[in-house]
Design a protein around this motif. Structure first.
Motif, PDB file in Angstrom:
ATOM      1  N   GLN A  65       0.886  -1.169   0.000  1.00  0.00           N
ATOM      2  CA  GLN A  65       0.000   0.000   0.000  1.00  0.00           C
ATOM      3  C   GLN A  65       0.922   1.215   0.000  1.00  0.00           C
ATOM      4  O   GLN A  65       1.651   1.458   0.958  1.00  0.00           O
ATOM      5  CB  GLN A  65      -0.911   0.015   1.222  1.00  0.00           C
ATOM      6  CG  GLN A  65      -1.844   1.201   1.218  1.00  0.00           C
ATOM      7  CD  GLN A  65      -2.752   1.244   2.432  1.00  0.00           C
ATOM      8  OE1 GLN A  65      -2.754   0.350   3.253  1.00  0.00           O
ATOM      9  NE2 GLN A  65      -3.508   2.306   2.540  1.00  0.00           N
ATOM     10  N   SER A  66       0.903   1.957  -1.079  1.00  0.00           N
ATOM     11  CA  SER A  66       1.917   2.996  -1.295  1.00  0.00           C
ATOM     12  C   SER A  66       1.658   4.310  -0.565  1.00  0.00           C
ATOM     13  O   SER A  66       2.545   5.130  -0.474  1.00  0.00           O
ATOM     14  CB  SER A  66       2.065   3.271  -2.790  1.00  0.00           C
ATOM     15  OG  SER A  66       0.851   3.754  -3.318  1.00  0.00           O
ATOM     16  N   ASP A  67       0.496   4.526  -0.036  1.00  0.00           N
ATOM     17  CA  ASP A  67       0.198   5.796   0.633  1.00  0.00           C
ATOM     18  C   ASP A  67      -0.724   5.523   1.808  1.00  0.00           C
ATOM     19  O   ASP A  67      -1.942   5.651   1.705  1.00  0.00           O
ATOM     20  CB  ASP A  67      -0.437   6.772  -0.354  1.00  0.00           C
ATOM     21  CG  ASP A  67      -0.722   8.130   0.258  1.00  0.00           C
ATOM     22  OD1 ASP A  67      -0.087   8.476   1.274  1.00  0.00           O
ATOM     23  OD2 ASP A  67      -1.577   8.846  -0.281  1.00  0.00           O
ATOM     24  N   VAL A  68      -0.135   5.133   2.933  1.00  0.00           N
ATOM     25  CA  VAL A  68      -0.922   4.753   4.106  1.00  0.00           C
ATOM     26  C   VAL A  68      -1.809   5.894   4.584  1.00  0.00           C
ATOM     27  O   VAL A  68      -2.932   5.689   5.024  1.00  0.00           O
ATOM     28  CB  VAL A  68       0.005   4.262   5.247  1.00  0.00           C
ATOM     29  CG1 VAL A  68      -0.767   3.984   6.520  1.00  0.00           C
ATOM     30  CG2 VAL A  68       0.766   3.005   4.809  1.00  0.00           C
ATOM     31  N   GLY A  69      -1.341   7.137   4.457  1.00  0.00           N
ATOM     32  CA  GLY A  69      -2.098   8.292   4.930  1.00  0.00           C
ATOM     33  C   GLY A  69      -3.185   8.768   3.981  1.00  0.00           C
ATOM     34  O   GLY A  69      -3.880   9.736   4.281  1.00  0.00           O
ATOM     35  N   ASN A  70      -3.351   8.128   2.833  1.00  0.00           N
ATOM     36  CA  ASN A  70      -4.367   8.511   1.844  1.00  0.00           C
ATOM     37  C   ASN A  70      -4.302   9.988   1.462  1.00  0.00           C
ATOM     38  O   ASN A  70      -5.317  10.651   1.319  1.00  0.00           O
ATOM     39  CB  ASN A  70      -5.765   8.155   2.334  1.00  0.00           C
ATOM     40  CG  ASN A  70      -5.983   6.673   2.388  1.00  0.00           C
ATOM     41  OD1 ASN A  70      -5.495   5.934   1.543  1.00  0.00           O
ATOM     42  ND2 ASN A  70      -6.696   6.218   3.408  1.00  0.00           N
ATOM     43  N   SER A  71      -3.076  10.490   1.275  1.00  0.00           N
ATOM     44  CA  SER A  71      -2.932  11.896   0.910  1.00  0.00           C
ATOM     45  C   SER A  71      -2.511  12.075  -0.547  1.00  0.00           C
ATOM     46  O   SER A  71      -2.069  13.153  -0.935  1.00  0.00           O
ATOM     47  CB  SER A  71      -1.926  12.572   1.847  1.00  0.00           C
ATOM     48  OG  SER A  71      -0.685  11.898   1.798  1.00  0.00           O
ATOM     49  N   GLY A  72      -2.633  11.033  -1.356  1.00  0.00           N
ATOM     50  CA  GLY A  72      -2.364  11.140  -2.783  1.00  0.00           C
ATOM     51  C   GLY A  72      -0.903  11.089  -3.170  1.00  0.00           C
ATOM     52  O   GLY A  72      -0.554  11.451  -4.281  1.00  0.00           O
TER      53      GLY A  72
END
Length: 87
Positions: A65-72
């Protein structure tokens, strides 16, 4: 025996982000969930699993999962290497 996974990655031009790595290797087990902070410089992210004396029954899966923080933010995966050896 054990297996060492070496993921080479970077964020491209943007700021750092977090990625998580999990895997399911069927009869050989899993690696849990590993979390790393990835920056713009090419870096190695390692994890190790113990491999039982079992015969694999099929393919395994590595999930990143390349962006755990879901910030794009994106992560460039440059290489994934696996080496095995005695404990």
């Amino acid at each position: 025996k054990h297996a060492v996974f070496d993921i080479v990655a970077r964020t491209g031009d943007g700021p750092e982000t977090q990625m998580s790595v999990s895997c399911d290797l069927g009869a050989l087990g899993d690696c849990g969930r590993n979390r790393y902070v990835v920056g713009p410089q090419r870096s190695e992210y390692l994890f190790q699993i113990d491999v039982p004396s079992a015969t694999p029954g099929g393919a395994g899966v590595i999930e990143i999962q390349s962006d755990v923080g879901n910030s794009g933010k994106s992560v460039e995966i440059l290489q994934i290497r696996v080496s095995t050896g005695a404990p």
